[in-house]
Design a protein around this motif. Structure first.
Motif, PDB file in Angstrom:
ATOM      1  N   PRO A  44       4.344   7.580 -17.568  1.00 24.80           N
ATOM      2  CA  PRO A  44       4.927   7.303 -18.982  1.00 24.80           C
ATOM      3  C   PRO A  44       3.643   5.806 -18.948  1.00 24.80           C
ATOM      4  O   PRO A  44       3.491   5.120 -18.363  1.00 24.80           O
ATOM      5  CB  PRO A  44       5.506   6.584 -19.449  1.00 24.80           C
ATOM      6  N   GLU A  45       2.617   6.327 -19.750  1.00 29.04           N
ATOM      7  CA  GLU A  45       1.216   6.182 -20.118  1.00 29.04           C
ATOM      8  C   GLU A  45       1.009   4.424 -19.964  1.00 29.04           C
ATOM      9  O   GLU A  45       0.847   3.911 -19.285  1.00 29.04           O
ATOM     10  CB  GLU A  45       0.927   6.504 -21.482  1.00 29.04           C
ATOM     11  N   ALA A  46       2.351   4.291 -20.700  1.00 32.10           N
ATOM     12  CA  ALA A  46       2.386   2.830 -20.801  1.00 32.10           C
ATOM     13  C   ALA A  46       3.235   1.924 -19.781  1.00 32.10           C
ATOM     14  O   ALA A  46       3.131   0.530 -19.705  1.00 32.10           O
ATOM     15  CB  ALA A  46       2.872   2.403 -22.321  1.00 32.10           C
ATOM     16  N   THR A  47       3.099   2.163 -18.959  1.00 29.57           N
ATOM     17  CA  THR A  47       4.196   1.423 -17.515  1.00 29.57           C
ATOM     18  C   THR A  47       3.182   1.105 -16.831  1.00 29.57           C
ATOM     19  O   THR A  47       2.115   1.193 -16.719  1.00 29.57           O
ATOM     20  CB  THR A  47       4.638   3.186 -16.718  1.00 29.57           C
ATOM     21  N   ASP A  77      -8.654  -2.207 -16.765  1.00 31.63           N
ATOM     22  CA  ASP A  77      -7.339  -3.480 -16.971  1.00 31.63           C
ATOM     23  C   ASP A  77      -6.794  -3.514 -15.683  1.00 31.63           C
ATOM     24  O   ASP A  77      -5.607  -4.191 -16.256  1.00 31.63           O
ATOM     25  CB  ASP A  77      -6.346  -2.618 -17.741  1.00 31.63           C
ATOM     26  N   LEU A  78      -6.718  -2.764 -14.887  1.00 34.09           N
ATOM     27  CA  LEU A  78      -5.803  -2.797 -13.334  1.00 34.09           C
ATOM     28  C   LEU A  78      -6.879  -4.203 -12.788  1.00 34.09           C
ATOM     29  O   LEU A  78      -8.281  -4.726 -12.831  1.00 34.09           O
ATOM     30  CB  LEU A  78      -6.372  -2.220 -12.033  1.00 34.09           C
ATOM     31  N   ARG A  79      -6.000  -5.131 -12.561  1.00 36.62           N
ATOM     32  CA  ARG A  79      -6.015  -6.508 -12.095  1.00 36.62           C
ATOM     33  C   ARG A  79      -6.299  -6.618 -10.263  1.00 36.62           C
ATOM     34  O   ARG A  79      -4.918  -5.993  -9.389  1.00 36.62           O
ATOM     35  CB  ARG A  79      -5.798  -7.467 -12.616  1.00 36.62           C
ATOM     36  N   VAL A  80      -6.888  -6.834  -9.871  1.00 42.25           N
ATOM     37  CA  VAL A  80      -6.975  -6.848  -8.669  1.00 42.25           C
ATOM     38  C   VAL A  80      -7.715  -8.446  -7.685  1.00 42.25           C
ATOM     39  O   VAL A  80      -8.628  -8.936  -8.394  1.00 42.25           O
ATOM     40  CB  VAL A  80      -8.241  -5.986  -8.021  1.00 42.25           C
ATOM     41  N   GLY A 101      -0.775  -3.599 -12.746  1.00 48.23           N
ATOM     42  CA  GLY A 101      -1.795  -3.217 -14.857  1.00 48.23           C
ATOM     43  C   GLY A 101      -1.217  -1.350 -14.762  1.00 48.23           C
ATOM     44  O   GLY A 101      -0.519  -1.266 -13.687  1.00 48.23           O
ATOM     45  N   PRO A 102      -1.969  -0.811 -15.151  1.00 48.74           N
ATOM     46  CA  PRO A 102      -1.575   0.572 -15.371  1.00 48.74           C
ATOM     47  C   PRO A 102      -1.092   0.713 -14.455  1.00 48.74           C
ATOM     48  O   PRO A 102      -1.697   1.823 -13.412  1.00 48.74           O
ATOM     49  CB  PRO A 102      -3.123   1.377 -16.213  1.00 48.74           C
ATOM     50  N   ALA A 103       0.124   1.834 -14.172  1.00 46.13           N
ATOM     51  CA  ALA A 103       0.829   2.221 -13.229  1.00 46.13           C
ATOM     52  C   ALA A 103       0.169   4.242 -12.826  1.00 46.13           C
ATOM     53  O   ALA A 103      -0.064   4.014 -11.348  1.00 46.13           O
ATOM     54  CB  ALA A 103       2.197   2.933 -13.400  1.00 46.13           C
ATOM     55  N   ALA A 287      -1.270   0.047   4.355  1.00 52.01           N
ATOM     56  CA  ALA A 287      -0.495   0.808   3.423  1.00 52.01           C
ATOM     57  C   ALA A 287      -1.039   0.070   1.858  1.00 52.01           C
ATOM     58  O   ALA A 287      -1.215  -0.972   2.230  1.00 52.01           O
ATOM     59  CB  ALA A 287       0.600   1.614   3.824  1.00 52.01           C
ATOM     60  N   LEU A 288      -0.238   0.845   0.855  1.00 52.63           N
ATOM     61  CA  LEU A 288      -0.294   0.084  -0.306  1.00 52.63           C
ATOM     62  C   LEU A 288       1.093   0.232  -0.979  1.00 52.63           C
ATOM     63  O   LEU A 288       1.862   1.343  -0.602  1.00 52.63           O
ATOM     64  CB  LEU A 288      -0.959   1.894  -1.625  1.00 52.63           C
ATOM     65  N   ASP A 289       1.366  -0.773  -0.756  1.00 45.69           N
ATOM     66  CA  ASP A 289       3.531  -0.514  -1.099  1.00 45.69           C
ATOM     67  C   ASP A 289       3.533  -1.342  -2.913  1.00 45.69           C
ATOM     68  O   ASP A 289       3.075  -2.101  -2.723  1.00 45.69           O
ATOM     69  CB  ASP A 289       3.981  -2.119  -0.253  1.00 45.69           C
ATOM     70  N   ILE A 290       4.421  -0.592  -3.131  1.00 45.77           N
ATOM     71  CA  ILE A 290       4.863  -1.022  -4.446  1.00 45.77           C
ATOM     72  C   ILE A 290       5.659  -2.006  -5.171  1.00 45.77           C
ATOM     73  O   ILE A 290       6.637  -2.335  -4.016  1.00 45.77           O
ATOM     74  CB  ILE A 290       5.187  -0.056  -5.619  1.00 45.77           C
ATOM     75  N   GLU A 291       5.620  -3.742  -5.895  1.00 43.37           N
ATOM     76  CA  GLU A 291       6.619  -4.271  -5.450  1.00 43.37           C
ATOM     77  C   GLU A 291       7.449  -4.449  -6.701  1.00 43.37           C
ATOM     78  O   GLU A 291       6.805  -3.691  -7.982  1.00 43.37           O
ATOM     79  CB  GLU A 291       6.027  -6.192  -5.420  1.00 43.37           C
ATOM     80  N   ALA A 292       8.459  -4.046  -5.914  1.00 42.78           N
ATOM     81  CA  ALA A 292       9.278  -4.678  -7.352  1.00 42.78           C
ATOM     82  C   ALA A 292       9.522  -5.234  -8.282  1.00 42.78           C
ATOM     83  O   ALA A 292       8.810  -6.171  -8.011  1.00 42.78           O
ATOM     84  CB  ALA A 292      10.364  -4.133  -7.166  1.00 42.78           C
TER      85      ALA A 292
END
Length: 292
Positions: A44-47, A77-80, A101-103, A287-292
């Motif tokens: 979803p766009e807002a995720t 809007d992505l914060r790095v 930020g935006p997924a 690698a790029l790991d998504i953090e829960a």
């Protein structure tokens, strides 16, 4: 959050224009006409999401300014946040970048950002290995023009991040007279005379030689600033240094491997150039790991 430029850029310079062009070209290659259809369909766009770029091996990091530019290009809007800078030595498991930020934008950016950092860190890591094996000598490790088409400025930047030095960037940087030039022009003295007559006062002239007899001819001409010693064994390199006595810069090339570099350095030559730094380097595992 804006990451300070001092954290991103080592002393090696990488033009912002080169970064912009490389990132735009890479994203265009990946996004095509329809964009990231998988992320558009499933997220979803807002995720929002958070991720960490993490190393899977030890080495030297390079390419973070490109990765950051990729993320920001997909979404301002992505914060790095950078945890290390280019040129830093890292262990396996090191956190390199934190992104939030935006997924959709984060996931779309992932592969392009990793490709830049993986490729350039691989070059920096291999270069640093060469450099480590020459500590205590005057030898400088240099790259060549054997680079990936379109990525030369980036790959030569990565060599500098690893502690190496750049040879010429292109055919317009300096004179490098090779064996085929000598053959067509009619010999060492003739080709050097023509080059010297044409060269400006700030342009260096280097000539490639295969034998000590050719080296003697180049030295006697007093027209060369540097001599490239091509595919010479250790005893021949040692004799070349003795013959030259510092009158010109000496560069060894051909057969330059990690196993041989310490012996080459011990001969006393000034530079070594190796195409392997850019054309045969393994990708750095990151690698790029998504953090829960």
């Amino acid at each position: 959050m804006t990451t300070p430029a001092s954290l991103l850029f080592p002393d090696a310079f990488l033009s912002p224009l080169v970064i912009d062009e490389a990132v735009a070209r890479a994203l265009d290659e990946d996004l095509g006409r329809a964009g990231d259809v998988t992320s558009i369909a499933t997220i979803p766009e807002a995720t929002k999401a958070e991720a960490i770029m993490v190393t899977r091996q030890a080495g030297v990091i390079a390419g973070l300014p490109l990765a950051i530019a990729v993320f920001k290009k997909l979404s301002p809007d992505l914060r790095v946040q950078a945890h290390v800078r280019d040129g830093a030595s890292v262990a396996a498991g090191a956190r390199v970048l934190a992104i939030s930020g935006p997924a959709r934008a984060l996931l779309t950016s992932e592969r392009t950002a990793l490709n830049f950092v993986g490729r350039l860190s691989g070059i920096a890591t291999l270069t640093a290995d060469y450099v480590r094996r020459t500590i205590g000598t005057k030898l400088r490790i240099c790259c060549t023009r054997k680079t990936t088409p379109g990525l030369r400025a980036l790959e030569k930047y990565a060599v500098r991040c690893g502690g190496g030095f750049n040879h010429r960037f292109g055919l317009d940087d300096a004179f490098l007279i090779k064996d085929n030039h000598i053959a067509v022009a009619g010999g060492i003295k003739a080709v050097l005379e023509r080059a010297r007559a044409h060269a400006g006062h700030l342009v260096k002239i280097e000539i490639e030689v295969d034998t000590l007899a050719q080296l003697r001819e180049a030295l006697d001409s007093r027209l060369a600033d540097a001599v490239l010693l091509d595919n010479m064994d250790i005893p021949t390199l040692t004799e070349a240094v003795r013959m030259t006595q510092g009158r010109v810069v000496l560069e060894a090339s051909g057969g330059v491997t990690l196993d041989a570099i310490a012996q080459i350095a011990a001969t006393g030559v000034d530079y070594v150039s190796s195409g392997a730094l850019t054309h045969s380097v393994p990708n750095f595992d990151i690698a790029l790991d998504i953090e829960a």
